[in-house]
Design a protein around this motif. Structure first.
Motif, mmCIF file in Angstrom:
data_model
loop_
_atom_site.group_PDB
_atom_site.id
_atom_site.type_symbol
_atom_site.label_atom_id
_atom_site.label_comp_id
_atom_site.label_asym_id
_atom_site.label_seq_id
_atom_site.Cartn_x
_atom_site.Cartn_y
_atom_site.Cartn_z
ATOM 1 N N HIS A 93 13.186 6.928 -1.662
ATOM 2 C CA HIS A 93 12.950 8.138 -0.870
ATOM 3 C C HIS A 93 11.460 8.282 -0.558
ATOM 4 O O HIS A 93 10.600 7.782 -1.297
ATOM 5 N N PHE A 94 11.159 8.966 0.527
ATOM 6 C CA PHE A 94 9.772 9.154 0.946
ATOM 7 C C PHE A 94 8.943 9.782 -0.179
ATOM 8 O O PHE A 94 7.826 9.332 -0.471
ATOM 9 N N GLY A 95 9.494 10.803 -0.830
ATOM 10 C CA GLY A 95 8.769 11.448 -1.929
ATOM 11 C C GLY A 95 8.563 10.518 -3.104
ATOM 12 O O GLY A 95 7.499 10.521 -3.736
ATOM 13 N N GLY A 96 9.591 9.692 -3.409
ATOM 14 C CA GLY A 96 9.448 8.719 -4.485
ATOM 15 C C GLY A 96 8.403 7.672 -4.166
ATOM 16 O O GLY A 96 7.667 7.215 -5.046
ATOM 17 N N CYS A 97 8.328 7.291 -2.899
ATOM 18 C CA CYS A 97 7.331 6.315 -2.462
ATOM 19 C C CYS A 97 5.917 6.867 -2.635
ATOM 20 O O CYS A 97 5.032 6.193 -3.154
ATOM 21 N N MET A 98 5.715 8.118 -2.210
ATOM 22 C CA MET A 98 4.405 8.745 -2.364
ATOM 23 C C MET A 98 4.045 8.915 -3.842
ATOM 24 O O MET A 98 2.880 8.787 -4.236
ATOM 25 N N SER A 99 5.057 9.169 -4.675
ATOM 26 C CA SER A 99 4.820 9.312 -6.119
ATOM 27 C C SER A 99 4.360 7.988 -6.718
ATOM 28 O O SER A 99 3.448 7.959 -7.555
ATOM 29 N N GLN A 100 4.984 6.891 -6.291
ATOM 30 C CA GLN A 100 4.561 5.582 -6.782
ATOM 31 C C GLN A 100 3.120 5.279 -6.388
ATOM 32 O O GLN A 100 2.336 4.774 -7.196
ATOM 33 N N ILE A 101 2.779 5.591 -5.151
ATOM 34 C CA ILE A 101 1.402 5.360 -4.697
ATOM 35 C C ILE A 101 0.427 6.206 -5.509
ATOM 36 O O ILE A 101 -0.616 5.713 -5.967
ATOM 37 N N PHE A 102 0.770 7.488 -5.710
ATOM 38 C CA PHE A 102 -0.121 8.383 -6.444
ATOM 39 C C PHE A 102 -0.341 7.897 -7.873
ATOM 40 O O PHE A 102 -1.484 7.736 -8.318
ATOM 41 N N PHE A 103 0.740 7.651 -8.599
ATOM 42 C CA PHE A 103 0.599 7.313 -10.015
ATOM 43 C C PHE A 103 0.021 5.915 -10.221
ATOM 44 O O PHE A 103 -0.706 5.687 -11.203
ATOM 45 N N HIS A 105 -2.265 4.473 -8.316
ATOM 46 C CA HIS A 105 -3.708 4.589 -8.106
ATOM 47 C C HIS A 105 -4.355 5.475 -9.170
ATOM 48 O O HIS A 105 -5.489 5.221 -9.597
ATOM 49 N N PHE A 106 -3.656 6.508 -9.591
ATOM 50 C CA PHE A 106 -4.145 7.397 -10.650
ATOM 51 C C PHE A 106 -4.401 6.606 -11.930
ATOM 52 O O PHE A 106 -5.495 6.649 -12.516
ATOM 53 N N ILE A 107 -3.395 5.855 -12.353
ATOM 54 C CA ILE A 107 -3.497 5.101 -13.600
ATOM 55 C C ILE A 107 -4.496 3.961 -13.476
ATOM 56 O O ILE A 107 -5.261 3.684 -14.410
ATOM 57 N N ALA A 108 -4.517 3.287 -12.325
ATOM 58 C CA ALA A 108 -5.440 2.169 -12.130
ATOM 59 C C ALA A 108 -6.893 2.637 -12.207
ATOM 60 O O ALA A 108 -7.720 2.023 -12.901
ATOM 61 N N ALA A 109 -7.225 3.715 -11.495
ATOM 62 C CA ALA A 109 -8.594 4.230 -11.515
ATOM 63 C C ALA A 109 -8.960 4.727 -12.902
ATOM 64 O O ALA A 109 -10.080 4.506 -13.386
ATOM 65 N N TYR A 110 -8.012 5.398 -13.561
ATOM 66 C CA TYR A 110 -8.257 5.883 -14.926
ATOM 67 C C TYR A 110 -8.553 4.718 -15.862
ATOM 68 O O TYR A 110 -9.503 4.772 -16.657
ATOM 69 N N GLU A 111 -7.761 3.657 -15.771
ATOM 70 C CA GLU A 111 -7.962 2.524 -16.679
ATOM 71 C C GLU A 111 -9.269 1.807 -16.394
ATOM 72 O O GLU A 111 -9.930 1.325 -17.310
ATOM 73 N N VAL A 154 -8.584 12.397 -8.813
ATOM 74 C CA VAL A 154 -9.251 12.605 -7.523
ATOM 75 C C VAL A 154 -9.046 11.384 -6.619
ATOM 76 O O VAL A 154 -8.757 11.519 -5.416
ATOM 77 N N HIS A 155 -9.182 10.191 -7.193
ATOM 78 C CA HIS A 155 -8.997 8.967 -6.410
ATOM 79 C C HIS A 155 -7.576 8.882 -5.858
ATOM 80 O O HIS A 155 -7.375 8.610 -4.663
ATOM 81 N N ALA A 156 -6.582 9.117 -6.719
ATOM 82 C CA ALA A 156 -5.189 9.002 -6.293
ATOM 83 C C ALA A 156 -4.816 10.080 -5.282
ATOM 84 O O ALA A 156 -4.130 9.812 -4.289
ATOM 85 N N MET A 157 -5.260 11.295 -5.517
ATOM 86 C CA MET A 157 -4.926 12.396 -4.618
ATOM 87 C C MET A 157 -5.516 12.173 -3.233
ATOM 88 O O MET A 157 -4.863 12.451 -2.215
#
Length: 312
Positions: A93-103, A105-111, A154-157
């Motif tokens: 789903h579109f929302g699931g796709c955006m969630s995958q992109i967000f998390f 990038h969120f986790i990658a930048a955090y790590e 901030v990066h993911a958002m």
């Protein structure tokens, strides 16, 4: 884009890793076992660090955070990939796709930021041992970790806010096993060249900056210790080998996926699998096998468990 989100695409189709049913069944078994090892291994490290008072040190506090985030890094994409092996229509789903992109990038930048903090911790421990407990206080460690979370958010958002507003009117096929930002942007019904460059620059600022900070940190550690002892370089290398290995394993795929893409489909898929499955799998192994204190903690835990069973 003037009218906001003009998307008429409610879901995307993930083409996956391959099309052969027999190979998909084999991959299902392999990745299911790997995912169980990733989750159990990283949870095991977190529990070990929390329960063993000998590991109440900044280095292991950061390691617990790394293991925690590695577990979620794999969980963003791997469960979906595993279940899709059993489906003919691999949609998201579109929302699931955006969630995958967000998390992702969120986790990658955090790590990335967390690995820089871990390098700073090793620098203080090796180059300023007498001031280590003062500099790396619990309050400062917590503040550094919180800074990592904020930078990641901030990066993911900033990525998702832009991508979610793109007009998608077809096609909707993503040649991967998850919603990868560069591939999703290519599906927008507009000239996305400038946006792709902007996103690469945005990811590059985070990734390349962290990578060079890490490179400078470990180079400074080796040079500083080498000047004070003939065997200093080898000792420093022994202490930091696990950290450097994790840095290479994590940053290599990230740079080639988001900053300097190879434009080869099978290689992009291989790097994505390596980044989301292999790296979280190897991190617990690298840190436990190369760390004497972690080995001792595991022995103490096994001894306690045996004694507990005997008493019962």
């Amino acid at each position: 884009m003037d009218g906001g989100n003009q998307s008429i695409v409610s879901e995307f189709v993930l083409l996956g890793l391959c099309h052969s049913w027999n190979i998909q069944l084999l991959l299902l078994i392999i990745f299911f076992m790997l995912y169980l090892i990733i989750v159990s291994g990283n949870i095991g490290i977190v529990i070990l660090i929390i329960t063993d008072s000998h590991l109440y040190l900044p280095m292991y506090f950061f390691l617990a955070n790394l293991s925690f985030v590695d577990m979620w890094l794999s969980s963003v994409t791997t469960p979906k990939m595993i279940t899709d092996f059993l489906r003919e229509n691999k949609t998201i789903h579109f929302g699931g796709c955006m969630s995958q992109i967000f998390f992702s990038h969120f986790i990658a930048a955090y790590e990335m930021v967390l690995l820089v903090i871990m390098a700073y911790d090793r620098y203080v421990a090796i180059c300023k041992p007498l001031h280590y407990s003062t500099i790396m206080s619990l309050q400062k460690c917590i503040a550094l970790v919180m800074t990592s979370w904020i930078i990641g958010f901030v990066h993911a958002m900033s990525q998702v806010v832009v991508i979610a507003q793109l007009p998608f009117c077809g096609p909707r096929d993503i040649d991967s096993f998850f919603c990868d930002a560069p591939l999703v942007i290519k599906l927008a019904c507009m000239d996305s060249y400038n946006l792709e460059i902007l996103m690469k620059v945005h990811c590059g600022v985070v990734g390349i900056t962290c990578f060079f900070l890490l490179l400078i940190s470990y180079t400074y550690i080796l040079l500083t210790v080498h000047q004070s002892s003939k065997t200093g370089a080898s000792k420093a290398l022994s202490t930091c080998t696990a950290h450097v290995t994790v840095v290479v394993l994590f940053f290599g795929p990230c740079i080639f996926i988001y900053v300097w893409p190879l434009s080869t489909t099978w290689m992009d898929k291989f790097l994505a699998v390596f980044y989301s499955v292999i790296t979280p799998l190897l991190n617990p192994t690298i840190y436990t096998l190369r760390n004497k204190e972690m080995k001792n903690a595991m022995k103490r835990f096994r001894s306690y468990y045996r004694n507990f069973n005997v008493n019962i």
